[in-house]
Design a protein around this motif. Structure first.
Motif, PDB file in Angstrom:
ATOM      1  N   LEU A 118       0.841  -1.192   0.000  1.00 40.08           N
ATOM      2  CA  LEU A 118       0.000   0.000   0.000  1.00 40.08           C
ATOM      3  C   LEU A 118       0.875   1.240   0.000  1.00 40.08           C
ATOM      4  O   LEU A 118       1.609   1.513   0.943  1.00 40.08           O
ATOM      5  CB  LEU A 118      -0.900   0.015   1.239  1.00 40.08           C
ATOM      6  N   PRO A 119       0.773   2.065  -1.082  1.00 38.82           N
ATOM      7  CA  PRO A 119       1.560   3.304  -1.106  1.00 38.82           C
ATOM      8  C   PRO A 119       0.868   4.403  -0.307  1.00 38.82           C
ATOM      9  O   PRO A 119      -0.338   4.404  -0.121  1.00 38.82           O
ATOM     10  CB  PRO A 119       1.632   3.646  -2.591  1.00 38.82           C
ATOM     11  N   SER A 120       1.664   5.311   0.159  1.00 34.90           N
ATOM     12  CA  SER A 120       1.158   6.437   0.949  1.00 34.90           C
ATOM     13  C   SER A 120       1.276   7.719   0.118  1.00 34.90           C
ATOM     14  O   SER A 120       2.188   7.831  -0.717  1.00 34.90           O
ATOM     15  CB  SER A 120       1.959   6.556   2.245  1.00 34.90           C
ATOM     16  N   PRO A 121       0.323   8.693   0.262  1.00 35.13           N
ATOM     17  CA  PRO A 121      -0.769   8.790   1.240  1.00 35.13           C
ATOM     18  C   PRO A 121      -2.078   8.189   0.728  1.00 35.13           C
ATOM     19  O   PRO A 121      -2.224   7.935  -0.462  1.00 35.13           O
ATOM     20  CB  PRO A 121      -0.907  10.292   1.416  1.00 35.13           C
ATOM     21  N   LEU A 122      -3.042   8.054   1.665  1.00 34.92           N
ATOM     22  CA  LEU A 122      -4.405   7.622   1.355  1.00 34.92           C
ATOM     23  C   LEU A 122      -5.307   8.848   1.474  1.00 34.92           C
ATOM     24  O   LEU A 122      -5.324   9.515   2.512  1.00 34.92           O
ATOM     25  CB  LEU A 122      -4.844   6.522   2.313  1.00 34.92           C
ATOM     26  N   THR A 123      -6.058   9.164   0.388  1.00 31.29           N
ATOM     27  CA  THR A 123      -6.881  10.384   0.357  1.00 31.29           C
ATOM     28  C   THR A 123      -8.333  10.041   0.102  1.00 31.29           C
ATOM     29  O   THR A 123      -8.665   9.047  -0.573  1.00 31.29           O
ATOM     30  CB  THR A 123      -6.404  11.341  -0.746  1.00 31.29           C
ATOM     31  N   CYS A 124      -9.231  10.921   0.681  1.00 30.44           N
ATOM     32  CA  CYS A 124     -10.679  10.842   0.479  1.00 30.44           C
ATOM     33  C   CYS A 124     -11.091  12.024  -0.394  1.00 30.44           C
ATOM     34  O   CYS A 124     -10.755  13.183  -0.077  1.00 30.44           O
ATOM     35  CB  CYS A 124     -11.384  10.891   1.836  1.00 30.44           C
ATOM     36  N   ASN A 125     -11.797  11.771  -1.494  1.00 29.60           N
ATOM     37  CA  ASN A 125     -12.130  12.786  -2.474  1.00 29.60           C
ATOM     38  C   ASN A 125     -13.618  12.695  -2.825  1.00 29.60           C
ATOM     39  O   ASN A 125     -14.247  11.641  -2.650  1.00 29.60           O
ATOM     40  CB  ASN A 125     -11.290  12.597  -3.742  1.00 29.60           C
ATOM     41  N   VAL A 126     -14.173  13.836  -3.332  1.00 35.50           N
ATOM     42  CA  VAL A 126     -15.573  13.879  -3.782  1.00 35.50           C
ATOM     43  C   VAL A 126     -15.609  14.420  -5.189  1.00 35.50           C
ATOM     44  O   VAL A 126     -14.696  15.151  -5.615  1.00 35.50           O
ATOM     45  CB  VAL A 126     -16.447  14.739  -2.842  1.00 35.50           C
ATOM     46  N   LEU A 127     -16.665  14.065  -5.917  1.00 31.35           N
ATOM     47  CA  LEU A 127     -16.876  14.556  -7.269  1.00 31.35           C
ATOM     48  C   LEU A 127     -17.900  15.680  -7.224  1.00 31.35           C
ATOM     49  O   LEU A 127     -19.061  15.480  -6.831  1.00 31.35           O
ATOM     50  CB  LEU A 127     -17.361  13.436  -8.175  1.00 31.35           C
ATOM     51  N   VAL A 128     -17.499  16.887  -7.571  1.00 31.88           N
ATOM     52  CA  VAL A 128     -18.369  18.069  -7.586  1.00 31.88           C
ATOM     53  C   VAL A 128     -18.992  18.188  -8.953  1.00 31.88           C
ATOM     54  O   VAL A 128     -18.289  18.113  -9.981  1.00 31.88           O
ATOM     55  CB  VAL A 128     -17.569  19.337  -7.250  1.00 31.88           C
ATOM     56  N   ALA A 129     -20.308  18.401  -8.990  1.00 35.03           N
ATOM     57  CA  ALA A 129     -21.056  18.514 -10.252  1.00 35.03           C
ATOM     58  C   ALA A 129     -20.846  17.296 -11.126  1.00 35.03           C
ATOM     59  O   ALA A 129     -20.924  17.372 -12.356  1.00 35.03           O
ATOM     60  CB  ALA A 129     -20.683  19.788 -10.988  1.00 35.03           C
ATOM     61  N   GLY A 130     -20.509  16.197 -10.534  1.00 34.05           N
ATOM     62  CA  GLY A 130     -20.391  14.928 -11.250  1.00 34.05           C
ATOM     63  C   GLY A 130     -19.095  14.689 -11.953  1.00 34.05           C
ATOM     64  O   GLY A 130     -18.785  13.562 -12.311  1.00 34.05           O
ATOM     65  N   THR A 131     -18.274  15.737 -12.147  1.00 38.78           N
ATOM     66  CA  THR A 131     -17.033  15.546 -12.927  1.00 38.78           C
ATOM     67  C   THR A 131     -15.818  16.114 -12.256  1.00 38.78           C
ATOM     68  O   THR A 131     -14.711  15.625 -12.483  1.00 38.78           O
ATOM     69  CB  THR A 131     -17.178  16.202 -14.308  1.00 38.78           C
ATOM     70  N   ILE A 132     -15.940  17.179 -11.464  1.00 41.16           N
ATOM     71  CA  ILE A 132     -14.777  17.820 -10.859  1.00 41.16           C
ATOM     72  C   ILE A 132     -14.452  17.104  -9.561  1.00 41.16           C
ATOM     73  O   ILE A 132     -15.300  16.956  -8.678  1.00 41.16           O
ATOM     74  CB  ILE A 132     -15.036  19.314 -10.611  1.00 41.16           C
ATOM     75  N   GLU A 133     -13.177  16.677  -9.437  1.00 41.94           N
ATOM     76  CA  GLU A 133     -12.703  15.934  -8.272  1.00 41.94           C
ATOM     77  C   GLU A 133     -12.074  16.894  -7.278  1.00 41.94           C
ATOM     78  O   GLU A 133     -11.248  17.728  -7.650  1.00 41.94           O
ATOM     79  CB  GLU A 133     -11.689  14.883  -8.707  1.00 41.94           C
ATOM     80  N   GLN A 134     -12.482  16.762  -5.999  1.00 38.44           N
ATOM     81  CA  GLN A 134     -11.975  17.634  -4.956  1.00 38.44           C
ATOM     82  C   GLN A 134     -11.564  16.787  -3.768  1.00 38.44           C
ATOM     83  O   GLN A 134     -12.300  15.927  -3.301  1.00 38.44           O
ATOM     84  CB  GLN A 134     -13.027  18.657  -4.531  1.00 38.44           C
ATOM     85  N   ASN A 135     -10.330  17.045  -3.283  1.00 41.65           N
ATOM     86  CA  ASN A 135      -9.813  16.331  -2.127  1.00 41.65           C
ATOM     87  C   ASN A 135     -10.423  16.882  -0.853  1.00 41.65           C
ATOM     88  O   ASN A 135     -10.509  18.103  -0.668  1.00 41.65           O
ATOM     89  CB  ASN A 135      -8.299  16.465  -2.070  1.00 41.65           C
ATOM     90  N   ILE A 136     -10.801  15.928   0.022  1.00 40.17           N
ATOM     91  CA  ILE A 136     -11.395  16.324   1.301  1.00 40.17           C
ATOM     92  C   ILE A 136     -10.398  16.147   2.428  1.00 40.17           C
ATOM     93  O   ILE A 136     -10.183  17.054   3.232  1.00 40.17           O
ATOM     94  CB  ILE A 136     -12.676  15.498   1.574  1.00 40.17           C
ATOM     95  N   TYR A 137      -9.714  14.948   2.454  1.00 39.20           N
ATOM     96  CA  TYR A 137      -8.822  14.672   3.572  1.00 39.20           C
ATOM     97  C   TYR A 137      -7.837  13.588   3.145  1.00 39.20           C
ATOM     98  O   TYR A 137      -8.127  12.805   2.225  1.00 39.20           O
ATOM     99  CB  TYR A 137      -9.637  14.213   4.796  1.00 39.20           C
ATOM    100  N   GLY A 138      -6.672  13.556   3.825  1.00 40.50           N
ATOM    101  CA  GLY A 138      -5.670  12.540   3.540  1.00 40.50           C
ATOM    102  C   GLY A 138      -4.864  12.201   4.762  1.00 40.50           C
ATOM    103  O   GLY A 138      -4.717  13.009   5.671  1.00 40.50           O
ATOM    104  N   ILE A 139      -4.298  10.964   4.772  1.00 35.28           N
ATOM    105  CA  ILE A 139      -3.479  10.513   5.891  1.00 35.28           C
ATOM    106  C   ILE A 139      -2.234   9.818   5.340  1.00 35.28           C
ATOM    107  O   ILE A 139      -2.232   9.248   4.239  1.00 35.28           O
ATOM    108  CB  ILE A 139      -4.252   9.552   6.823  1.00 35.28           C
ATOM    109  N   GLU A 140      -1.124   9.889   6.142  1.00 33.99           N
ATOM    110  CA  GLU A 140       0.107   9.176   5.841  1.00 33.99           C
ATOM    111  C   GLU A 140       0.083   7.844   6.578  1.00 33.99           C
ATOM    112  O   GLU A 140      -0.261   7.781   7.753  1.00 33.99           O
ATOM    113  CB  GLU A 140       1.318   9.980   6.284  1.00 33.99           C
ATOM    114  N   ILE A 141       0.514   6.804   5.865  1.00 34.66           N
ATOM    115  CA  ILE A 141       0.539   5.461   6.434  1.00 34.66           C
ATOM    116  C   ILE A 141       1.974   4.974   6.459  1.00 34.66           C
ATOM    117  O   ILE A 141       2.678   4.989   5.429  1.00 34.66           O
ATOM    118  CB  ILE A 141      -0.346   4.493   5.629  1.00 34.66           C
TER     119      ILE A 141
END
Length: 940
Positions: A118-141
């Motif tokens: 498993l490579p680091s970091p691990l990030t949580c992202n959302v799709l805005v308006a169905g196409t635009i990707e936006q990062n919400i949060y990330g952690i180092e493992i």
């Protein structure tokens, strides 16, 4: 400004409702502003969500891991973001959606079964308006292992100064944790006091300067990281038993009076009661690599000196010393401990004193015979090894004595500084003694018996081969006792300067290494000679290489003999310098320009080889290679051409042809010899020699007369060729008296002109020889059948009815053969009896009469001449006359006669002769005409 956008887009007015008519890009901007909206009043950023567990996350390799992305309430209610819009990424790589799990509207999880990769970091992202990707949060493992239990903990007390010690403990870490791991050395005193030691430079070594002897300590190691904590086994010891002292100092060597003894002295740097030291002493010669140690039982007591015995005289030695605490002599529970040895001291060098040489020099001889009964005896001996010389050799003492029946007195050479002595002695047996001496005394005497003959048993099976980088020689000893062996060897070379080396071996040995400088790729001849107490045996030799290689050059081949279908090749063996090893075999490769190569293997002992089954008259290319056990090398190419004919083929063809030609020639010669008359008749006719003719001196009794040019007696190119008939004796009898007179007259004229040639000049035509008139009736029968040719112009001394007083013939009796043109002379002119206008009567074969004879009475007179034998007149009928150039003769006429008889004699009759005419255009081939004058013919 950011607050106005936030209020407009999220909190007070519904962004989607107000700007429903806006484009999708404006809506995406409002969503992003809502996600990153913050409160200016509290100064803290309100993120749209976060991940559990919080960073940093430390996980062991190979474990399972689940992460949760939780959306804040304001993002889910105001911005209308749902958990199913969340996507997971590891180092910007999208995690497959099969690993997602939406728990509720605000929570989404992702699970990894094996996080080893498993490579680091691990990030949580959302799709805005169905196409635009936006990062919400990330952690180092971080991935790693918990620390392993430290092993092999040991401690030692090292003496750094006479009264200063440092305790050093070491241990094994185990596997790498890939995490930050802390180690700590803990020591517990008997009173419960706990001391900590943190490693400084390395994680497995810890040093402490607080050392207390005669106290037991409990020591262990603790290891700790984010994945766990562990400690090593506990050990208990007294620092006294862990002491490693300093080595002794000020080591020195003193040589005593004895050449085999040296004394060592030193200073101990650990002098703490009740501690007692023990020692280890080692030594070696300067040129040696192995050490010799003094037995430990001799050095287990406290001391500051030691005497070493049994050393070699006059030898340079190196010494070292170290020490340790001897717990066996301490009354404190230390009998079971070994203790730690100090480091070795610095090296110290010492010399032993000189002693008498321990061994006599090895002696050998070389004998040269320059005259019968006399020797040049060259004695040589080896220098002693340093271990045998036991000092500096000052010289040698040599004595030579003769054995009976010699009466050679003992000669002693006391001070010989060289290792060689040359003597001129008589042939015989001698005993040679050699002694070396130095400042301490003389060596044992070496004895060599120089025998006149090698009468003793030799050794057997001498072999030599490389072994351990040297040449090893092995042999089978004789049955008799051998006192010693001499091994001679020399390097094989093409020059005569090949020096011989030798060495001496004891009589009980049957193998030895050669001690000289043996070079690779050089051939050595090795000889083993046994020496007995009363003589010596014959030497046995062998050859060997220390190291073989491919030959330096290949053989140069050439042809010794070349045939039609075979050839014999020859070559010179390679020189010793070129061989580089033992030649095992040769290969001969030969081929034509277009043919396949043929390879032949030849024994190494051969110097020539026959090639067979070759093609005739063909060019062959030959190349030869020599092979050792390491490989082969080719020599230069050579070409030769086979012969077109085999041996004897040319002779078989030429000899029969020559014999046949010789036989044919011989048969031709025999045939020509048998037919010589016919051949002579056709090829070599008798030609008269005009220079010997007497016709110019023979004068017919006719009056001279001058002729004009128009009535020339002999027109140009014309004269008459008259054949003279020979009359045999029998024919004479049949003639009448007038005829005999005429015959006698002809004979007289012939005799008068014999030996002279006719005066007729010019070239003559070829003709067959004529029969001549015989000079006698019976005296010369050989002349009757001779090939004498007589030719002349018959000149009657009258014309028509005039009777000349004498019948005269102009003739020649030369015995030389006639040319063809001479047998056909040109027309002859006949003068009348009255010397008036000449009448041209031509009497020749196949000739012409220039002027026809019209007088019938004259013709009748001619016809009335008495007949002559046909055989005698055959020449006349067969004779050929040259063509006449006179005008008007175009047809042949009948010659009525050539002779006119006198009135008194009976007429001589001749057969008429048919003559052919000659045209004006033809060139007659004959003699030029001769003019008949009064008094004889005039030569041309």
């Amino acid at each position: 400004m950011w607050k106005d956008y936030a209020v407009a887009c999220g909190e007070e007015v519904t962004c989607i409702k107000m700007f429903s008519q806006w484009s999708w890009s404006v809506q995406a901007m409002c969503t992003l502003l809502s996600i990153f909206s913050f409160s200016v009043s509290d100064g803290l950023v309100k993120m749209c969500g976060y991940i559990l567990p919080e960073a940093p996350v430390v996980l062991p390799f190979g474990s399972n891991f689940t992460a949760f992305c939780i959306l804040n309430d304001h993002c889910s209610s105001n911005v209308k973001i749902h958990a199913n819009q969340i996507i997971w990424k590891t180092k910007n790589v999208l995690v497959p959606k099969e690993q997602y799990h939406v728990i509720n509207q605000t929570v989404s999880s992702v699970t990894f079964n094996d996080i080893s990769m498993l490579p680091s970091p691990l990030t949580c992202n959302v799709l805005v308006a169905g196409t635009i990707e936006q990062n919400i949060y990330g952690i180092e493992i971080q991935l790693g292992f918990p620390p392993e239990k430290p092993k092999n903990l040991s401690c030692i007390v090292i003496q750094t100064q006479p009264n200063r010690f440092i305790q050093t403990c070491t241990w094994e870490l185990g596997r790498d944790t890939f995490l930050n791991t802390n180690y700590s050395l803990k020591s517990k005193w008997p009173d419960g006091t706990l001391h900590h030691c943190i490693p400084q430079k390395t994680k497995n070594v810890c040093n402490s300067s607080t050392v207390v002897f005669f106290v037991y300590l409990e020591v262990w190691v603790e290891a700790k990281n984010e994945l766990g904590e562990v400690e090593s086994d506990h050990i208990a010891f007294d620092p006294l038993y862990r002491v490693k002292p300093l080595p002794p100092s000020n080591l020195s060597v003193n040589s005593g009076e004895l050449p085999t003894v040296l004394k060592l002295t030193w200073i101990n740097r650990l002098d703490k009661q009740p501690l007692v030291l023990k020692y280890k002493i080692r030594y070696k010669t300067v040129d040696s690599t192995s050490w010799t140690e003094v037995p430990p039982e001799d050095t287990d007591s406290q001391r500051t000196s030691f005497t070493i015995q049994e050393l070699k005289p006059y030898t340079k030695y190196v010494f070292q010393l170290r020490c340790a605490i001897n717990f066996a002599q301490i009354e404190y529970r230390g009998n079971e401990y070994e203790g730690y040895w100090s480091d070795w001291s610095e090296e110290v060098v010492g010399f032993t004193a000189e002693a008498k040489p321990s061994k006599g020099p090895a002696v050998w001889r070389k004998i040269s015979t320059h005259s019968p009964g006399n020797w040049t005896l060259e004695l040589t001996w080896k220098e002693l090894e340093p271990s045998e010389a036991n000092g500096v050799i000052l010289g040698y003492e040599v004595s030579v004595s003769g054995r009976p029946p010699l009466s050679f007195p003992v000669k002693v050479y006391s001070h010989v500084n060289a290792t060689k002595l040359i003597l001129n002695v008589h042939n015989g047996t001698y005993e040679v003694r050699v002694t070396a001496y130095n400042s301490a005394g003389k060596s044992p005497t070496s004895v060599l018996l120089v025998s006149a003959t090698n009468s003793k048993a030799p050794v057997k099976d001498v072999v030599a081969f490389p072994k351990d980088g040297k040449l090893w020689v092995n042999w089978t000893a004789p049955r008799e006792f051998v006192s010693k062996y001499i091994i001679e060897w020399y390097e094989e070379c093409d020059s005569s300067d090949c020096s011989t080396e030798w060495q001496q071996e004891p009589g009980m040995k049957h193998s030895a290494f050669l001690k000289g400088d043996i070079k690779p790729r050089k051939c050595y001849t090795i000889t083993v000679i046994p020496l007995y107490a009363n003589g010596q045996g014959e030497g046995k030799s062998t050859q060997a290489y220390l190291q073989q290689d491919v030959p330096l050059n290949g053989p140069t081949v050439q042809t010794k003999k070349v045939g039609k279908f075979e050839a014999v090749l020859e070559w010179k063996p390679l020189s010793v310098e070129e061989q580089n090893g033992f030649i095992k075999y040769y290969t001969i490769t030969y081929n034509t320009v277009t043919g396949n190569k043929t390879v032949v293997i030849v024994n190494a002992s051969q110097t020539e080889y026959p090639l067979s089954s070759l093609s005739s008259d063909t060019l062959y290319t030959v190349q030869m290679a020599a092979y050792t056990e390491k490989g082969g090398r080719n020599g230069p190419q050579f070409t030769f051409t086979t012969k077109k004919f085999g041996e004897g083929e040319i002779e078989a063809i030429v000899v029969p042809v020559c014999l046949a030609f010789l036989a044919f020639t011989l048969l031709g010669v025999l045939f020509c010899f048998s037919k010589r008359d016919i051949i002579k008749k056709h090829i070599w006719p008798n030609v008269p020699d005009p220079s010997k003719s007497v016709i110019a001196q023979w004068s017919p009794q006719t009056p001279s007369k001058q002729f004009n040019s128009k009535e020339q007696i002999y027109p140009e190119g014309s004269f008459t060729d008259v054949s003279v008939v020979e009359i045999e004796a029998d024919d004479k009898k049949s003639l009448s008296e007038p005829d005999l007179k005429l015959f006698d007259l002809l004979k007289k004229e012939k005799n008068a002109s014999e030996g002279h040639s006719s005066g007729i000049g010019g070239s003559s035509c070829m003709s067959s020889p004529r029969q001549s008139v015989s000079d006698s009736d019976e005296g010369e029968p050989a002349q009757n059948t001779s090939s004498t040719v007589q030719y002349s112009t018959v000149v009657p001394n009258g014309y028509r009815d005039q009777t000349p007083p004498v019948q005269v013939f102009s003739r020649s009796e030369s015995t030389q053969p006639l040319l063809d043109s001479e047998e056909r002379p040109e027309d002859q002119q006949v003068l009348g009896s009255d010397n008036s206008t000449p009448k041209r009567n031509y009497f020749k074969q196949n000739g012409n009469w220039d002027e026809a004879v019209t007088d019938g009475s004259h013709l009748e007179k001619v016809k009335q001449i008495s007949p002559i034998n046909e055989e005698d007149t055959a020449g006349l009928y067969d004779s050929q006359m040259c063509g006449s150039s006179s005008e008007g003769n175009e047809q042949g006429v009948v010659l009525p006669g050539a002779f006119h008889s006198s009135p008194e004699g009976p007429p001589m009759q001749f057969e008429p002769i048919r003559m052919n005419t000659v045209t004006d255009g033809e060139m007659p081939k004959c003699y030029l005409p001769q003019t008949v004058r009064q008094g004889g013919y005039m030569p041309q």
